[in-house]
Motif scaffolding. Structure first.
Motif, PDB file in Angstrom:
ATOM      1  N   MET A   1     -28.255  12.599  11.432  1.00  0.00           N
ATOM      2  CA  MET A   1     -27.044  12.841  10.644  1.00  0.00           C
ATOM      3  C   MET A   1     -26.277  11.540  10.462  1.00  0.00           C
ATOM      4  O   MET A   1     -26.102  10.786  11.417  1.00  0.00           O
ATOM      5  CB  MET A   1     -26.161  13.880  11.327  1.00  0.00           C
ATOM      6  N   SER A   2     -25.829  11.275   9.260  1.00  0.00           N
ATOM      7  CA  SER A   2     -25.022  10.086   8.990  1.00  0.00           C
ATOM      8  C   SER A   2     -23.697  10.186   9.735  1.00  0.00           C
ATOM      9  O   SER A   2     -23.023  11.218   9.707  1.00  0.00           O
ATOM     10  CB  SER A   2     -24.773   9.969   7.487  1.00  0.00           C
ATOM     11  N   ALA A   3     -23.310   9.114  10.398  1.00  0.00           N
ATOM     12  CA  ALA A   3     -22.071   9.119  11.182  1.00  0.00           C
ATOM     13  C   ALA A   3     -20.852   9.165  10.274  1.00  0.00           C
ATOM     14  O   ALA A   3     -20.850   8.596   9.178  1.00  0.00           O
ATOM     15  CB  ALA A   3     -22.023   7.879  12.061  1.00  0.00           C
ATOM     16  N   ILE A   4     -19.816   9.846  10.742  1.00  0.00           N
ATOM     17  CA  ILE A   4     -18.552   9.864  10.012  1.00  0.00           C
ATOM     18  C   ILE A   4     -17.838   8.537  10.234  1.00  0.00           C
ATOM     19  O   ILE A   4     -17.709   8.059  11.369  1.00  0.00           O
ATOM     20  CB  ILE A   4     -17.673  11.027  10.479  1.00  0.00           C
ATOM     21  N   GLN A   5     -17.404   7.936   9.143  1.00  0.00           N
ATOM     22  CA  GLN A   5     -16.659   6.685   9.202  1.00  0.00           C
ATOM     23  C   GLN A   5     -15.245   6.929   8.665  1.00  0.00           C
ATOM     24  O   GLN A   5     -14.998   7.896   7.925  1.00  0.00           O
ATOM     25  CB  GLN A   5     -17.386   5.613   8.386  1.00  0.00           C
ATOM     26  N   LYS A   6     -14.320   6.059   9.021  1.00  0.00           N
ATOM     27  CA  LYS A   6     -12.916   6.303   8.714  1.00  0.00           C
ATOM     28  C   LYS A   6     -12.227   5.063   8.148  1.00  0.00           C
ATOM     29  O   LYS A   6     -12.516   3.945   8.548  1.00  0.00           O
ATOM     30  CB  LYS A   6     -12.172   6.767   9.979  1.00  0.00           C
ATOM     31  N   ILE A   7     -11.333   5.340   7.207  1.00  0.00           N
ATOM     32  CA  ILE A   7     -10.469   4.296   6.642  1.00  0.00           C
ATOM     33  C   ILE A   7      -9.030   4.769   6.819  1.00  0.00           C
ATOM     34  O   ILE A   7      -8.716   5.929   6.511  1.00  0.00           O
ATOM     35  CB  ILE A   7     -10.748   4.069   5.142  1.00  0.00           C
ATOM     36  N   ILE A   8      -8.154   3.896   7.296  1.00  0.00           N
ATOM     37  CA  ILE A   8      -6.735   4.241   7.456  1.00  0.00           C
ATOM     38  C   ILE A   8      -5.918   3.511   6.392  1.00  0.00           C
ATOM     39  O   ILE A   8      -6.034   2.291   6.234  1.00  0.00           O
ATOM     40  CB  ILE A   8      -6.215   3.842   8.852  1.00  0.00           C
ATOM     41  N   PHE A   9      -5.099   4.258   5.665  1.00  0.00           N
ATOM     42  CA  PHE A   9      -4.156   3.664   4.716  1.00  0.00           C
ATOM     43  C   PHE A   9      -2.751   3.851   5.289  1.00  0.00           C
ATOM     44  O   PHE A   9      -2.299   4.974   5.480  1.00  0.00           O
ATOM     45  CB  PHE A   9      -4.285   4.325   3.344  1.00  0.00           C
ATOM     46  N   GLU A  10      -2.097   2.748   5.559  1.00  0.00           N
ATOM     47  CA  GLU A  10      -0.811   2.819   6.267  1.00  0.00           C
ATOM     48  C   GLU A  10       0.288   3.456   5.420  1.00  0.00           C
ATOM     49  O   GLU A  10       1.076   4.257   5.912  1.00  0.00           O
ATOM     50  CB  GLU A  10      -0.401   1.419   6.720  1.00  0.00           C
ATOM     51  N   ASP A  11       0.359   3.088   4.170  1.00  0.00           N
ATOM     52  CA  ASP A  11       1.392   3.642   3.282  1.00  0.00           C
ATOM     53  C   ASP A  11       0.739   4.039   1.969  1.00  0.00           C
ATOM     54  O   ASP A  11       0.342   3.177   1.183  1.00  0.00           O
ATOM     55  CB  ASP A  11       2.502   2.616   3.027  1.00  0.00           C
ATOM     56  N   PHE A  12       0.666   5.349   1.748  1.00  0.00           N
ATOM     57  CA  PHE A  12       0.011   5.856   0.550  1.00  0.00           C
ATOM     58  C   PHE A  12       1.013   6.656  -0.279  1.00  0.00           C
ATOM     59  O   PHE A  12       1.480   7.719   0.139  1.00  0.00           O
ATOM     60  CB  PHE A  12      -1.182   6.734   0.937  1.00  0.00           C
ATOM     61  N   PRO A  13       1.405   6.145  -1.465  1.00  0.00           N
ATOM     62  CA  PRO A  13       2.404   6.845  -2.279  1.00  0.00           C
ATOM     63  C   PRO A  13       1.808   8.064  -2.986  1.00  0.00           C
ATOM     64  O   PRO A  13       0.757   7.977  -3.621  1.00  0.00           O
ATOM     65  CB  PRO A  13       2.840   5.774  -3.295  1.00  0.00           C
ATOM     66  N   LEU A  14       2.473   9.187  -2.874  1.00  0.00           N
ATOM     67  CA  LEU A  14       2.059  10.401  -3.567  1.00  0.00           C
ATOM     68  C   LEU A  14       2.741  10.475  -4.928  1.00  0.00           C
ATOM     69  O   LEU A  14       3.705   9.759  -5.206  1.00  0.00           O
ATOM     70  CB  LEU A  14       2.410  11.634  -2.735  1.00  0.00           C
ATOM     71  N   ARG A  15       2.224  11.353  -5.758  1.00  0.00           N
ATOM     72  CA  ARG A  15       2.737  11.451  -7.124  1.00  0.00           C
ATOM     73  C   ARG A  15       4.211  11.837  -7.161  1.00  0.00           C
ATOM     74  O   ARG A  15       4.948  11.448  -8.078  1.00  0.00           O
ATOM     75  CB  ARG A  15       1.903  12.476  -7.902  1.00  0.00           C
ATOM     76  N   ASN A  16       4.667  12.609  -6.174  1.00  0.00           N
ATOM     77  CA  ASN A  16       6.062  13.072  -6.183  1.00  0.00           C
ATOM     78  C   ASN A  16       7.030  12.052  -5.593  1.00  0.00           C
ATOM     79  O   ASN A  16       8.220  12.327  -5.447  1.00  0.00           O
ATOM     80  CB  ASN A  16       6.183  14.394  -5.424  1.00  0.00           C
ATOM     81  N   GLY A  17       6.516  10.850  -5.223  1.00  0.00           N
ATOM     82  CA  GLY A  17       7.370   9.796  -4.698  1.00  0.00           C
ATOM     83  C   GLY A  17       7.376   9.681  -3.189  1.00  0.00           C
ATOM     84  O   GLY A  17       7.855   8.682  -2.647  1.00  0.00           O
TER      85      GLY A  17
ATOM     86  N   VAL B   1       6.040   8.781   0.347  1.00  0.00           N
ATOM     87  CA  VAL B   1       5.070   7.809   0.867  1.00  0.00           C
ATOM     88  C   VAL B   1       4.486   8.374   2.157  1.00  0.00           C
ATOM     89  O   VAL B   1       5.205   8.602   3.133  1.00  0.00           O
ATOM     90  CB  VAL B   1       5.729   6.438   1.121  1.00  0.00           C
ATOM     91  N   GLN B   2       3.207   8.645   2.129  1.00  0.00           N
ATOM     92  CA  GLN B   2       2.508   9.202   3.292  1.00  0.00           C
ATOM     93  C   GLN B   2       2.047   8.054   4.185  1.00  0.00           C
ATOM     94  O   GLN B   2       1.294   7.180   3.755  1.00  0.00           O
ATOM     95  CB  GLN B   2       1.310  10.030   2.822  1.00  0.00           C
ATOM     96  N   SER B   3       2.498   8.058   5.423  1.00  0.00           N
ATOM     97  CA  SER B   3       2.131   6.973   6.333  1.00  0.00           C
ATOM     98  C   SER B   3       0.884   7.323   7.134  1.00  0.00           C
ATOM     99  O   SER B   3       0.663   8.479   7.489  1.00  0.00           O
ATOM    100  CB  SER B   3       3.289   6.674   7.286  1.00  0.00           C
ATOM    101  N   ASN B   4       0.068   6.318   7.367  1.00  0.00           N
ATOM    102  CA  ASN B   4      -1.128   6.453   8.203  1.00  0.00           C
ATOM    103  C   ASN B   4      -2.006   7.642   7.813  1.00  0.00           C
ATOM    104  O   ASN B   4      -2.300   8.512   8.633  1.00  0.00           O
ATOM    105  CB  ASN B   4      -0.733   6.571   9.682  1.00  0.00           C
ATOM    106  N   ILE B   5      -2.395   7.671   6.570  1.00  0.00           N
ATOM    107  CA  ILE B   5      -3.297   8.730   6.123  1.00  0.00           C
ATOM    108  C   ILE B   5      -4.736   8.262   6.340  1.00  0.00           C
ATOM    109  O   ILE B   5      -5.099   7.135   6.004  1.00  0.00           O
ATOM    110  CB  ILE B   5      -3.033   9.109   4.650  1.00  0.00           C
ATOM    111  N   MET B   6      -5.536   9.120   6.944  1.00  0.00           N
ATOM    112  CA  MET B   6      -6.909   8.761   7.264  1.00  0.00           C
ATOM    113  C   MET B   6      -7.869   9.412   6.268  1.00  0.00           C
ATOM    114  O   MET B   6      -7.767  10.612   5.992  1.00  0.00           O
ATOM    115  CB  MET B   6      -7.287   9.215   8.671  1.00  0.00           C
ATOM    116  N   LEU B   7      -8.782   8.605   5.746  1.00  0.00           N
ATOM    117  CA  LEU B   7      -9.826   9.097   4.850  1.00  0.00           C
ATOM    118  C   LEU B   7     -11.164   8.912   5.559  1.00  0.00           C
ATOM    119  O   LEU B   7     -11.578   7.791   5.839  1.00  0.00           O
ATOM    120  CB  LEU B   7      -9.806   8.314   3.531  1.00  0.00           C
ATOM    121  N   SER B   8     -11.823  10.011   5.869  1.00  0.00           N
ATOM    122  CA  SER B   8     -13.134   9.923   6.523  1.00  0.00           C
ATOM    123  C   SER B   8     -14.226  10.222   5.508  1.00  0.00           C
ATOM    124  O   SER B   8     -14.001  10.906   4.512  1.00  0.00           O
ATOM    125  CB  SER B   8     -13.220  10.882   7.712  1.00  0.00           C
ATOM    126  N   TYR B   9     -15.420   9.718   5.787  1.00  0.00           N
ATOM    127  CA  TYR B   9     -16.511   9.862   4.825  1.00  0.00           C
ATOM    128  C   TYR B   9     -17.856   9.730   5.520  1.00  0.00           C
ATOM    129  O   TYR B   9     -17.954   9.267   6.665  1.00  0.00           O
ATOM    130  CB  TYR B   9     -16.392   8.813   3.709  1.00  0.00           C
TER     131      TYR B   9
END
Length: 321
Positions: A1-17, A19-27
């Motif tokens: 099985m391919s291992a899950i890897q992760k990217i952290i985005f410290e400040d991610f602006p949402l469409r409504n204004g 700012v989501q802090s420390n959002i993790m995107l795994s893949y």
């Protein structure tokens, strides 16, 4: 099985204004290394995840060695929608109503940029995953060669919005929220004809429980055991947020799209109906020639995109060959 890897985005602006802090995107990545083969992004549906192939892959009949989407010839990338809880119970999203499919699509593009991917051969997704695919195409109209939304639409219908409301009420008011919401959802994903063929009003046991009742209770328990409540709330909420033309002009957006577009519907689907998908096809056709409509024939309703593999493989084989 391919291992899950992760990217952290410290400040991610949402469409409504917000700012989501420390959002993790795994893949997860499958098949060939990035940069050596055509890149196929697979977007998961409401209860799916990044494990799209392999022994436990939810689309393993479609993706794998010598399959229609061949891991011998392609690089397969699959992100987890943040908060879906797949192998990471800590990555929860509590402010779920701040998010839209546009935000998830934008986050996926940030993930693609982080992986130094320039061009995408195909983006394919069913149901919620297909709605996110639509949003991705409109964010970057010249980057996806083949856009393949399956059993989904570019805009949430009133019927869908109404059912999302019922699900949200169950998730926020039931004593057994995931279990009960899933039972209701299964009635939307199938059809009366599908249930009648499968169960034929037969009793499960001498206590008077019907087979259909036992089956629905089993699906409620199964999802309850593997899904976080916050994640289910987010996935359900996202369904009603798709509106690819907000605040853009539809004709201008469609003309800017360079992708080959393959719309796949299910004739018995009343979650994302074949009629609304066919209507979208006719609207696109007025602006573009490289758009194609395909229809799966099935009594099983929305879930047919996960069940009618032979038909789906037949539709997709010319694209991936």
């Amino acid at each position: 099985m391919s291992a899950i890897q992760k990217i952290i985005f410290e400040d991610f602006p949402l469409r409504n204004g917000v700012v989501q802090s420390n959002i993790m995107l795994s893949y997860q990545l499958f098949g060939q290394p990035i940069g050596t083969a055509p890149l196929v992004l697979v977007n998961h549906a409401l209860t799916g995840n990044s494990q799209v192939t392999g022994e436990n892959g939810w689309w393993k009949s479609l993706i794998g060695e010598n399959k229609t989407i061949d891991t011998n010839k392609c690089t397969i990338l699959a992100f987890n929608i943040p908060g879906n809880g797949y192998q990471d119970e800590e990555n929860q999203v509590e402010n779920y109503k701040d998010f839209t499919t546009y935000d998830i699509a934008n986050l996926f593009w940030k993930g693609i940029d982080s992986l130094k991917i320039i061009q995408v051969f195909a983006v394919i997704g069913g149901s919620l995953g297909g709605s996110i695919a639509w949003e991705m195409a409109f964010i970057r109209p010249n980057t996806i060669e083949n856009l393949i939304p399956v059993a989904t639409s570019w805009k949430a219908s009133d019927w869908l919005i109404g059912n999302v409301l019922i699900q949200d009420l169950i998730l926020n008011n039931s004593k057994n929220p995931i279990h009960d919401a899933r039972i209701h959802a299964m009635l939307l994903y199938r059809t009366p004809e599908s249930f009648q063929k499968k169960f034929n009003s037969k009793l499960q046991n001498e206590n008077g429980m019907f087979q259909v009742e036992s089956w629905l209770l089993h699906h409620g328990e199964k999802l309850q055991n593997r899904f976080q409540l916050s994640g289910y709330k987010l996935m359900n909420h996202l369904l009603k947020t798709t509106n690819c033309f907000k605040p853009l002009n539809q004709s201008d957006v469609l003309r800017s799209l360079t992708s080959n577009i393959h719309l796949v519907s299910v004739d018995s689907d009343y979650f994302f109906t074949a009629n609304e998908i066919k209507t979208a096809f006719l609207e696109i056709k007025t602006e573009k020639n490289n758009v194609f409509y395909h229809e799966i024939k099935s009594i099983h309703g929305h879930d047919a995109f996960l069940m009618e593999y032979e038909q789906l493989n037949t539709i997709l084989t010319p694209i991936f060959n």
